[in-house]
Scaffold this active site. Structure first.
Site, PDB file in Angstrom:
ATOM      1  N   ASP A  62      67.998  21.136  19.762  1.00 23.40           N
ATOM      2  CA  ASP A  62      67.834  21.864  21.021  1.00 23.40           C
ATOM      3  C   ASP A  62      68.689  21.280  22.140  1.00 23.40           C
ATOM      4  O   ASP A  62      69.243  20.198  22.021  1.00 23.40           O
ATOM      5  CB  ASP A  62      66.347  21.890  21.430  1.00 23.40           C
ATOM      6  N   ASP A 128      51.840  19.558  23.177  1.00 23.99           N
ATOM      7  CA  ASP A 128      51.280  20.885  22.892  1.00 23.99           C
ATOM      8  C   ASP A 128      51.579  21.323  21.454  1.00 23.99           C
ATOM      9  O   ASP A 128      51.404  22.485  21.115  1.00 23.99           O
ATOM     10  CB  ASP A 128      51.801  21.922  23.898  1.00 23.99           C
ATOM     11  N   HIS A 130      54.539  21.318  20.009  1.00 24.12           N
ATOM     12  CA  HIS A 130      55.853  21.939  19.755  1.00 24.12           C
ATOM     13  C   HIS A 130      56.703  21.079  18.831  1.00 24.12           C
ATOM     14  O   HIS A 130      56.568  19.856  18.780  1.00 24.12           O
ATOM     15  CB  HIS A 130      56.594  22.276  21.057  1.00 24.12           C
ATOM     16  N   GLU A 135      57.532  26.378  21.579  1.00 22.05           N
ATOM     17  CA  GLU A 135      56.281  26.226  22.315  1.00 22.05           C
ATOM     18  C   GLU A 135      55.183  27.075  21.664  1.00 22.05           C
ATOM     19  O   GLU A 135      55.462  27.898  20.787  1.00 22.05           O
ATOM     20  CB  GLU A 135      56.507  26.646  23.773  1.00 22.05           C
TER      21      GLU A 135
HETATM   22  C1  F6R Z   1      63.675  16.899  21.152  1.00 25.61           C
HETATM   23  C2  F6R Z   1      62.653  17.813  20.670  1.00 25.61           C
HETATM   24  C3  F6R Z   1      61.241  17.722  21.097  1.00 25.61           C
HETATM   25  C4  F6R Z   1      60.701  16.296  21.098  1.00 25.61           C
HETATM   26  C5  F6R Z   1      59.256  16.272  21.579  1.00 25.61           C
HETATM   27  C6  F6R Z   1      58.729  14.856  21.660  1.00 25.61           C
HETATM   28  O1  F6R Z   1      64.935  17.192  20.604  1.00 25.61           O
HETATM   29  O2  F6R Z   1      62.980  18.679  19.931  1.00 25.61           O
HETATM   30  O3  F6R Z   1      60.451  18.511  20.255  1.00 25.61           O
HETATM   31  O4  F6R Z   1      60.794  15.763  19.802  1.00 25.61           O
HETATM   32  O5  F6R Z   1      59.180  16.854  22.841  1.00 25.61           O
HETATM   33  O6  F6R Z   1      59.415  14.164  22.658  1.00 25.61           O
HETATM   34  P1  F6R Z   1      59.257  12.591  22.832  1.00 25.61           P
HETATM   35  O7  F6R Z   1      59.801  11.957  21.610  1.00 25.61           O
HETATM   36  O8  F6R Z   1      60.068  12.246  24.046  1.00 25.61           O
HETATM   37  O9  F6R Z   1      57.800  12.324  22.994  1.00 25.61           O
END
Ligand code: F6R
Length: 242
Positions: A62, A128, A130, A135
């Site tokens: 992403d 959440d 994701h 989402e």
């Molecule tokens: C990042 C991504 C997100 C993160 C998730 C957890 O490329 O795709 O899904 O893996 O938001 O983020 P952290 O590791 O910062 O808790």
């Protein structure tokens, strides 16, 4: 899905590194990569290793909308800092956050992933539930798309910005369907803020309300958690302890 409970984050990072090493030794050509705090320790181990990615391809999950690749808040920049500067790949792909035609950009990125089938996809998980930026409510068969980030994600990611107002409200992300096409998937989760999402992913109902629950029935998924992230799991849900 196989859940590995590591003694702590360092042990989890080492276990994740071992998975990477093994799939690379077995001839993997394409790595699917994630950003965020979770993979930072793994990326340090990869940087410090003797692994050579110069004949391999990476595709990232992403990128924020509206942020240039050389902006320190961008996922392009994150990947350069944490991995690519030290360990260049032959080709590294991320969505283009500055694309002027969103429809063309999602088509382009789906084609990138179709042309470079992912051997091992690394994932983190949002509070959440994701994965990528899929989402709650994202369809399990979706492709790359442009998404509005939830309040929970904006708040969680505000720590990387001067203020919450600066967090982009939209992103491009691979879809859940795109992610599920990966040959193998490795999801890492650390810390108590992930305990609810991990419990729902592993033990909750299969529901688009929790994107990561799409991984539950897959036998090519390894989940590495530390004790804080595993705090709400039943002991029977844990396949292995390290
Ligand atoms: C990042 C991504 C997100 C993160 C998730 C957890 O490329 O795709 O899904 O893996 O938001 O983020 P952290 O590791 O910062 O808790």
């Amino acid at each position: 899905m196989k859940v590995i409970l590591a003694l702590n984050q360092a042990a989890g990072d080492q276990a994740a590194f071992n998975v990477f090493q093994q799939v690379i030794d077995n001839g993997a050509r394409v790595l699917g990569l994630a950003t965020g705090s979770t993979p930072e320790g793994l990326y340090r181990l990869l940087r410090e290793s003797s692994l050579d990615f110069s004949a391999m391809t990476s595709v990232n999950l992403d990128e924020y909308v509206g942020i240039a690749p050389d902006n320190p808040q961008s996922y392009h920049y994150f990947m350069n800092q944490h991995l690519f500067n030290a360990k260049p790949f032959a080709h590294s792909y991320l969505p283009n956050g500055l694309a002027t035609d969103p429809d063309a950009e999602v088509k382009r990125y789906d084609q990138v992933v179709a042309d470079n089938p992912v051997d091992l996809q690394l994932l983190g998980i949002g509070r959440d539930g994701h994965i990528g930026f899929n989402e709650p409510g994202s369809p399990f068969d979706g492709g790359t798309h442009r998404v509005k980030l939830t309040e929970s994600t904006i708040e969680a990611n505000a720590r990387f910005f001067a203020s919450k107002d600066e967090v982009p409200r939209e992103a491009y992300t691979m879809g859940i369907g795109t992610i599920l096409k990966s040959r193998e998937i490795l999801l890492m989760a650390y810390g108590d803020k992930k305990a609810d999402a991990v419990q729902k992913m592993v033990e909750g109902p299969l529901t688009t309300a929790v994107a990561a629950s799409a991984l539950q029935k897959m036998d090519n998924v390894v989940v590495i958690v530390d004790p804080a992230a595993a705090a709400k799991l039943q002991p029977a849900s844990i396949s292995k302890r390290l």
